[in-house]
Scaffold this motif. Structure first.
Motif, PDB file in Angstrom:
ATOM      1  N   UNK A 100       0.825  -1.211   0.000  1.00  0.00           N
ATOM      2  CA  UNK A 100       0.000   0.000   0.000  1.00  0.00           C
ATOM      3  C   UNK A 100       0.858   1.259   0.000  1.00  0.00           C
ATOM      4  N   UNK A 101       1.943   1.234   0.760  1.00  0.00           N
ATOM      5  CA  UNK A 101       2.837   2.397   0.782  1.00  0.00           C
ATOM      6  C   UNK A 101       3.476   2.629  -0.577  1.00  0.00           C
ATOM      7  N   UNK A 102       3.836   1.550  -1.254  1.00  0.00           N
ATOM      8  CA  UNK A 102       4.434   1.678  -2.577  1.00  0.00           C
ATOM      9  C   UNK A 102       3.427   2.259  -3.575  1.00  0.00           C
ATOM     10  N   UNK A 103       2.188   1.759  -3.540  1.00  0.00           N
ATOM     11  CA  UNK A 103       1.164   2.260  -4.462  1.00  0.00           C
ATOM     12  C   UNK A 103       0.832   3.719  -4.213  1.00  0.00           C
ATOM     13  N   UNK A 104       0.962   4.157  -2.972  1.00  0.00           N
ATOM     14  CA  UNK A 104       0.613   5.537  -2.635  1.00  0.00           C
ATOM     15  C   UNK A 104       1.695   6.530  -3.038  1.00  0.00           C
ATOM     16  N   UNK A 105       2.867   6.053  -3.369  1.00  0.00           N
ATOM     17  CA  UNK A 105       3.979   6.952  -3.738  1.00  0.00           C
ATOM     18  C   UNK A 105       4.027   7.086  -5.253  1.00  0.00           C
ATOM     19  N   UNK A 106       3.676   8.258  -5.748  1.00  0.00           N
ATOM     20  CA  UNK A 106       3.613   8.484  -7.198  1.00  0.00           C
ATOM     21  C   UNK A 106       4.985   8.451  -7.849  1.00  0.00           C
ATOM     22  N   UNK A 107       6.039   8.603  -7.071  1.00  0.00           N
ATOM     23  CA  UNK A 107       7.385   8.599  -7.645  1.00  0.00           C
ATOM     24  C   UNK A 107       7.855   7.198  -8.016  1.00  0.00           C
ATOM     25  N   UNK A 108       7.221   6.184  -7.421  1.00  0.00           N
ATOM     26  CA  UNK A 108       7.614   4.798  -7.697  1.00  0.00           C
ATOM     27  C   UNK A 108       6.906   4.321  -8.957  1.00  0.00           C
ATOM     28  N   UNK A 109       7.657   3.753  -9.884  1.00  0.00           N
ATOM     29  CA  UNK A 109       7.110   3.332 -11.166  1.00  0.00           C
ATOM     30  C   UNK A 109       6.303   2.046 -11.029  1.00  0.00           C
ATOM     31  N   UNK A 110       5.218   1.988 -11.790  1.00  0.00           N
ATOM     32  CA  UNK A 110       4.422   0.766 -11.838  1.00  0.00           C
ATOM     33  C   UNK A 110       5.024  -0.262 -12.788  1.00  0.00           C
ATOM     34  N   UNK A 111       5.872   0.202 -13.710  1.00  0.00           N
ATOM     35  CA  UNK A 111       6.540  -0.673 -14.664  1.00  0.00           C
ATOM     36  C   UNK A 111       8.026  -0.285 -14.731  1.00  0.00           C
ATOM     37  N   UNK A 112       8.894  -1.190 -14.324  1.00  0.00           N
ATOM     38  CA  UNK A 112       8.691  -2.568 -13.873  1.00  0.00           C
ATOM     39  C   UNK A 112       7.893  -2.645 -12.561  1.00  0.00           C
ATOM     40  N   UNK A 113       7.191  -3.733 -12.423  1.00  0.00           N
ATOM     41  CA  UNK A 113       6.318  -3.909 -11.263  1.00  0.00           C
ATOM     42  C   UNK A 113       7.136  -4.041  -9.983  1.00  0.00           C
ATOM     43  N   UNK A 114       6.719  -3.359  -8.909  1.00  0.00           N
ATOM     44  CA  UNK A 114       7.422  -3.503  -7.626  1.00  0.00           C
ATOM     45  C   UNK A 114       7.435  -4.950  -7.158  1.00  0.00           C
ATOM     46  N   UNK A 115       8.520  -5.299  -6.486  1.00  0.00           N
ATOM     47  CA  UNK A 115       8.720  -6.664  -6.002  1.00  0.00           C
ATOM     48  C   UNK A 115       8.695  -6.661  -4.479  1.00  0.00           C
ATOM     49  N   UNK A 116       7.753  -7.417  -3.879  1.00  0.00           N
ATOM     50  CA  UNK A 116       7.655  -7.534  -2.422  1.00  0.00           C
ATOM     51  C   UNK A 116       7.454  -9.008  -2.098  1.00  0.00           C
ATOM     52  N   UNK A 117       8.492  -9.659  -1.614  1.00  0.00           N
ATOM     53  CA  UNK A 117       8.412 -11.088  -1.310  1.00  0.00           C
ATOM     54  C   UNK A 117       9.258 -11.392  -0.078  1.00  0.00           C
TER      55      UNK A 117
END
Length: 275
Positions: A202-219
């Motif tokens: 959720x924090x990643x999606x809320x930050x407009x500076x983080x690109x959606x492509x490539x997709x963020x990796x959280x594992x």
């Protein structure tokens, strides 16, 4: 008029000789003035070409401008010597021999010069890039013929010989417009992993500076001695790298605290034994 050595010097004191000498001096002075003006004009003209288009590297044109300036001044020097009747052919041969001797004595300096030419021609980095080279890192301030000047993040000047720069691996953090930011967030074994992963996402999606492509990796990337470690990788513009690196770290800590996710830390238990 004869001297004791039998050399006739009267011709050097004649009026015609003095007039010719005066004319030569005036002509040489005029050539010198024109040469200095032409050398400066040629250099400025070449340097200005580098600033007309954004894709052109001004460092390269500054280097070419300096080379052109030296060539114009050397040409003017030849004209001045010719004016006084000096045989420039033999002079060039003498300069060549002297240059060979000087070159052997200044091998280190010449290697720096050659490396400077290679750096400017091949441009592994440019002014304004943040690089790491020769065990030093900083923003490139100037690439000269013999040295490269860096400014560290705390604004300390570092000057590195070009031979050391060219002969070392160069890490250029500014070469590409985007960068990947890597994080490792550890949570306790008793935490809800799905909830923790959702908080980070959720924090990643809320930050407009983080690109959606490539997709963020959280594992989940590691099961440590006292924590379950999440590997997080996100992409952003290179200019936003450090803001996201520091900002998201703080946001995750605050969000974990608010969501009841424990972040483990080393503890030490003291046992006192009494007899």
């Amino acid at each position: 008029m004869d001297t004791a050595a039998g050399i006739d010097v009267s011709k050097y004191l004649s009026l015609d000789w003095l007039v010719q000498l005066g004319l030569n001096v005036v002509a040489a002075f005029a050539i010198l003035i024109v040469t200095l003006w032409a050398a400066k004009w040629v250099k400025n003209r070449i340097v200005s070409l580098g600033g007309k288009r954004e894709e052109l590297d001004p460092t390269l044109f500054a280097f070419l401008g300096n080379i052109a300036r030296v060539m114009v001044m050397a040409l003017g020097g030849i004209f001045i010597l010719n004016r006084f009747g000096v045989e420039t052919t033999s002079l060039v041969a003498l300069i060549g021999a002297a240059g060979l001797a000087v070159g052997l004595a200044l091998q280190g300096t010449l290697s720096n010069f050659a490396a400077g030419v290679m750096l400017i021609l091949f441009r592994p980095f440019k002014t304004g890039d943040f690089i790491e080279v020769g065990g030093e890192s900083g923003t490139v301030k100037e690439i000269s013929i013999f040295t490269t000047e860096l400014a560290t993040p705390d604004n300390v000047q570092i000057i590195i010989p070009n031979a050391q720069v060219w002969g070392s691996p160069i890490t250029n953090y500014s070469a590409h417009p985007t960068r990947r930011v890597d994080f490792v967030f550890g949570v306790s074994y008793g935490s809800d992993l799905k909830k923790a992963e959702g908080i980070i996402g959720d924090l990643i999606k809320a930050d407009a500076r983080i690109h959606a492509d490539p997709e963020p990796f959280v594992k989940v990337g590691n099961l440590g001695d006292s924590s379950v470690d999440f590997t997080v990788r996100v992409w952003c513009n290179a200019a936003d790298y450090w803001d996201i690196k520091f900002g998201l770290t703080r946001q995750v800590k605050d969000a974990f605290d608010a969501g009841g996710i424990d972040i483990p830390f080393p503890t030490r238990t003291m046992v006192q034994v009494t007899s």
